[in-house]
Design a protein around this motif. Structure first.
Motif, PDB file in Angstrom:
ATOM      1  N   ALA A 331     -20.811  11.610 -11.194  1.00 36.58           N
ATOM      2  CA  ALA A 331     -20.977  11.776 -12.638  1.00 36.58           C
ATOM      3  C   ALA A 331     -20.762  13.159 -13.076  1.00 36.58           C
ATOM      4  O   ALA A 331     -21.643  14.190 -12.846  1.00 36.58           O
ATOM      5  N   VAL A 332     -19.572  13.563 -13.564  1.00 34.22           N
ATOM      6  CA  VAL A 332     -19.357  14.944 -14.235  1.00 34.22           C
ATOM      7  C   VAL A 332     -18.940  14.289 -15.600  1.00 34.22           C
ATOM      8  O   VAL A 332     -18.561  13.157 -16.039  1.00 34.22           O
ATOM      9  N   GLN A 333     -18.921  15.362 -16.427  1.00 29.81           N
ATOM     10  CA  GLN A 333     -18.853  15.172 -17.657  1.00 29.81           C
ATOM     11  C   GLN A 333     -17.413  14.532 -18.140  1.00 29.81           C
ATOM     12  O   GLN A 333     -16.454  14.951 -17.921  1.00 29.81           O
ATOM     13  N   GLY A 334     -17.558  13.336 -18.727  1.00 31.17           N
ATOM     14  CA  GLY A 334     -16.470  12.531 -19.029  1.00 31.17           C
ATOM     15  C   GLY A 334     -15.894  11.472 -18.151  1.00 31.17           C
ATOM     16  O   GLY A 334     -15.210  10.644 -18.395  1.00 31.17           O
ATOM     17  N   TYR A 335     -16.760  11.441 -16.836  1.00 34.00           N
ATOM     18  CA  TYR A 335     -16.257  10.511 -15.697  1.00 34.00           C
ATOM     19  C   TYR A 335     -17.430  10.020 -15.055  1.00 34.00           C
ATOM     20  O   TYR A 335     -18.396  10.887 -14.449  1.00 34.00           O
ATOM     21  N   TYR A 336     -17.433   8.562 -15.078  1.00 34.89           N
ATOM     22  CA  TYR A 336     -18.454   7.955 -14.124  1.00 34.89           C
ATOM     23  C   TYR A 336     -17.590   7.287 -12.827  1.00 34.89           C
ATOM     24  O   TYR A 336     -16.854   6.423 -13.262  1.00 34.89           O
ATOM     25  N   ALA A 353     -15.083   4.783 -15.262  1.00 32.20           N
ATOM     26  CA  ALA A 353     -14.916   4.665 -16.747  1.00 32.20           C
ATOM     27  C   ALA A 353     -14.990   6.207 -17.336  1.00 32.20           C
ATOM     28  O   ALA A 353     -15.646   6.960 -16.715  1.00 32.20           O
ATOM     29  N   ASN A 354     -13.958   6.380 -18.213  1.00 33.57           N
ATOM     30  CA  ASN A 354     -13.833   7.538 -18.532  1.00 33.57           C
ATOM     31  C   ASN A 354     -14.933   8.250 -19.484  1.00 33.57           C
ATOM     32  O   ASN A 354     -14.324   8.705 -20.913  1.00 33.57           O
ATOM     33  N   VAL A 355     -16.023   7.935 -19.494  1.00 33.14           N
ATOM     34  CA  VAL A 355     -17.131   8.344 -20.309  1.00 33.14           C
ATOM     35  C   VAL A 355     -18.278   8.960 -19.484  1.00 33.14           C
ATOM     36  O   VAL A 355     -18.333   8.415 -18.479  1.00 33.14           O
ATOM     37  N   SER A 356     -19.141   9.771 -19.949  1.00 40.55           N
ATOM     38  CA  SER A 356     -20.508   9.964 -19.252  1.00 40.55           C
ATOM     39  C   SER A 356     -21.420  10.107 -20.105  1.00 40.55           C
ATOM     40  O   SER A 356     -21.244  10.171 -21.455  1.00 40.55           O
ATOM     41  N   ASN A 357     -22.667  10.508 -19.752  1.00 42.07           N
ATOM     42  CA  ASN A 357     -23.877  10.612 -20.518  1.00 42.07           C
ATOM     43  C   ASN A 357     -24.287   9.254 -21.345  1.00 42.07           C
ATOM     44  O   ASN A 357     -24.696   9.292 -22.305  1.00 42.07           O
ATOM     45  N   ASN A 358     -23.965   8.127 -20.754  1.00 43.14           N
ATOM     46  CA  ASN A 358     -24.000   6.974 -21.201  1.00 43.14           C
ATOM     47  C   ASN A 358     -24.636   5.847 -20.380  1.00 43.14           C
ATOM     48  O   ASN A 358     -23.758   5.277 -19.449  1.00 43.14           O
ATOM     49  N   GLY A 359     -25.880   5.696 -20.120  1.00 41.03           N
ATOM     50  CA  GLY A 359     -26.558   5.189 -19.310  1.00 41.03           C
ATOM     51  C   GLY A 359     -26.199   3.585 -18.922  1.00 41.03           C
ATOM     52  O   GLY A 359     -26.068   2.950 -17.901  1.00 41.03           O
ATOM     53  N   ARG A 360     -25.789   3.031 -20.300  1.00 37.96           N
ATOM     54  CA  ARG A 360     -25.499   1.642 -20.321  1.00 37.96           C
ATOM     55  C   ARG A 360     -24.314   1.399 -19.465  1.00 37.96           C
ATOM     56  O   ARG A 360     -23.978   0.694 -18.700  1.00 37.96           O
ATOM     57  N   VAL A 361     -23.316   2.230 -19.767  1.00 43.25           N
ATOM     58  CA  VAL A 361     -22.032   2.082 -19.268  1.00 43.25           C
ATOM     59  C   VAL A 361     -22.130   2.379 -17.387  1.00 43.25           C
ATOM     60  O   VAL A 361     -21.624   1.704 -16.802  1.00 43.25           O
ATOM     61  N   LEU A 362     -22.990   3.344 -17.357  1.00 45.14           N
ATOM     62  CA  LEU A 362     -23.187   3.644 -15.797  1.00 45.14           C
ATOM     63  C   LEU A 362     -23.806   2.230 -15.145  1.00 45.14           C
ATOM     64  O   LEU A 362     -23.442   1.832 -14.036  1.00 45.14           O
ATOM     65  N   ASN A 363     -24.603   1.633 -15.767  1.00 47.12           N
ATOM     66  CA  ASN A 363     -25.341   0.430 -15.382  1.00 47.12           C
ATOM     67  C   ASN A 363     -24.386  -0.697 -15.347  1.00 47.12           C
ATOM     68  O   ASN A 363     -24.213  -1.337 -14.233  1.00 47.12           O
ATOM     69  N   THR A 364     -23.739  -0.735 -16.357  1.00 46.96           N
ATOM     70  CA  THR A 364     -22.512  -1.893 -16.401  1.00 46.96           C
ATOM     71  C   THR A 364     -21.490  -1.797 -15.312  1.00 46.96           C
ATOM     72  O   THR A 364     -21.277  -2.812 -14.628  1.00 46.96           O
ATOM     73  N   MET A 365     -21.304  -0.607 -14.896  1.00 44.23           N
ATOM     74  CA  MET A 365     -20.121  -0.185 -13.808  1.00 44.23           C
ATOM     75  C   MET A 365     -20.320  -0.705 -12.518  1.00 44.23           C
ATOM     76  O   MET A 365     -19.813  -0.831 -11.660  1.00 44.23           O
ATOM     77  N   LEU A 366     -21.806  -0.616 -12.434  1.00 43.88           N
ATOM     78  CA  LEU A 366     -22.509  -1.082 -10.915  1.00 43.88           C
ATOM     79  C   LEU A 366     -21.849  -2.460 -10.739  1.00 43.88           C
ATOM     80  O   LEU A 366     -21.774  -3.064  -9.403  1.00 43.88           O
ATOM     81  N   GLY A 367     -21.747  -3.273 -11.717  1.00 41.59           N
ATOM     82  CA  GLY A 367     -21.221  -4.581 -11.782  1.00 41.59           C
ATOM     83  C   GLY A 367     -19.916  -4.624 -10.979  1.00 41.59           C
ATOM     84  O   GLY A 367     -19.476  -5.799 -10.306  1.00 41.59           O
ATOM     85  N   THR A 368     -19.115  -3.573 -11.031  1.00 49.12           N
ATOM     86  CA  THR A 368     -17.898  -3.827 -10.166  1.00 49.12           C
ATOM     87  C   THR A 368     -17.935  -3.955  -8.799  1.00 49.12           C
ATOM     88  O   THR A 368     -17.228  -4.565  -7.874  1.00 49.12           O
TER      89      THR A 368
END
Ligand code: REY
Length: 401
Positions: A331-336, A353-368
């Motif tokens: 996780a760096v700014q802009g990238y998970y 995902a080309n976003v960061s500081n968004n816990g929902r996206v981080l959690n969702t991407m675990l689904g990959t």
């Protein structure tokens, strides 16, 4: 609504590309593991878009066959569709690169894991008991300086995005704080450990980490998308722009693509692609980057929480179908980033995902990971599997929002 906005909007909603290349005839069968669920993978990326990611990509390499999925945009201004050919900042997956260099130095008899860091870098740390193994396993107790650096996401980032730090300055920032635990007493994820790892690499080899990544990993594995450009701010060639989510709900995303990443360096400044990360992890887990004895040390896992454990610069996650995978998150700014592979390295998954500081996206991407390694059935259990892991995906305390 202007044209740019329209373009990016249509790409955001309309473009979900999923491709599968047939396995070459010589490829070995995937054994008893469930087949990857490519529809599920695509759904995960679509969900990430709904939750605020401009784009998301994933690539699976499985016994010689390749599958990938992509959704959304690489660049919100032009609306260009994101693809797995795009390079990006891999954040802490860099830690695995740094660990590989040190494990190779151990193989060469130039470093001992259970020797004090003080032996190699006299006087740097206040406690001569901290060992190299404790650094690489996040058990040194050294405070993570990035915790207070990024207490406020956007101002914190803007304050450092153009700065160039020495390793020592970063270590000094850590040492202003009380240590989190006595050496070896507990696991506490900290970037400071891998800044010291970078110092060790430079001290023992007499070369920059850039040179060592290049000669020991990038060149032998022919990684064409992998770079260490610090302190340059630009990502070379075709890449995904990265977007930082401000702490204030509803505030517009901040384009964080260009930064020195000097706050991260050997803890998080490498640039790569999904293809290269899969190649890297397959080589590492397949035993092609160090001796079997050293790999065993790197893979010796200590539990972190219910479904996660940490080795040396290497995470392990136990997935819902009973499969354990090895790799790292970033996780760096802009990238998970998620980059994981099976124990034998023969199936690997990298996702961004080309976003960061968004816990929902981080959690969702675990689904990959569930889609890639557990196949279809994973869907029913995915929310439970993800929930307890979320806070540990990146530096603890920072992922929360
Ligand atoms: C840095 C802050 C997180 C990210 C970190 N990353 O330690 C290392 C890793 C290299 O594990 C930033 N979060 C964000 C905040 C939270 O600003 N207030 O999400 O962009 O990859």
């Amino acid at each position: 609504m202007n044209v740019t906005h329209l373009a990016s909007k249509s790409a955001l909603l309309g473009t979900v590309v999923l491709s599968l290349l047939a396995a070459p005839a010589h490829a070995a069968p995937a054994g008893t593991m469930p087949k990857p669920d490519l529809n599920g993978l695509r759904d995960v990326l679509r969900t990430a878009l709904k939750q605020g990611a401009p784009g998301a990509i994933a690539r699976i390499d499985d016994h010689g066959s390749v599958a990938w999925a992509a959704a959304g945009v690489a660049d919100r201004k032009s609306g260009r569709t994101i693809s797995n050919a795009d390079r990006f900042r891999i954040g802490s997956v860099t830690k695995t690169f740094s660990a590989v260099v040190l494990m190779q130095l151990a193989d060469e008899g130039r470093l001992r894991l259970d020797t004090s860091v003080d032996h190699y870098l006299p006087g740097l740390l206040p406690d001569s008991k901290i060992t190299v193994r404790q650094l690489l396993g996040h058990r040194s107790g050294l405070y993570d300086y990035s915790n207070d650096m990024f207490a406020n996401a956007v101002p914190g980032f803007e304050a450092v995005r153009s700065q160039v730090f020495t390793y020592r300055q970063l270590v000094d920032r850590s040492l202003r704080h009380k240590r989190t635990n006595a050496p070896g007493a507990a696991y506490a994820y900290s970037n400071t450990n891998f800044v010291v790892a970078g110092m060790l690499i430079e001290k023992l080899t007499g070369h920059s980490v850039k040179t060592e990544y290049q000669s020991r990993i990038i060149k032998p594995l022919k990684l064409r998308d992998t770079f260490y450009v610090h302190p340059d701010k630009k990502i070379p060639g075709r890449h995904a722009d990265g977007y930082l989510t401000p702490d204030k709900a509803g505030a517009p995303l901040v384009d964080a693509t260009e930064q020195t990443a000097s706050w991260a360096q050997s803890a998080g400044a490498v640039i790569s692609s999904t293809r290269d990360l899969n190649t890297f992890l397959s080589a590492l887990l397949g035993g092609r980057l160090m001796s079997p004895a050293q790999l065993k040390e790197m893979e010796r896992m200590v539990p972190v929480n219910g479904s996660q454990s940490y080795g040396l610069g290497l995470r392990s996650r136990h997935l819902s179908c009973g499969v354990s995978v090895y790799g790292h998150t970033g996780a760096v700014q802009g990238y998970y980033t998620y980059a994981f592979a099976t124990k034998d390295g023969r199936r690997s998954l990298s996702a961004l995902a080309n976003v960061s500081n968004n816990g929902r996206v981080l959690n969702t991407m675990l689904g990959t990971l569930e889609s890639a390694f557990c196949g279809k059935k994973a869907k029913d259990v995915r929310p439970t599997a993800a929930a307890d892991e979320r806070q540990e995906a990146v530096a603890p305390r920072l992922a929360r929002n």
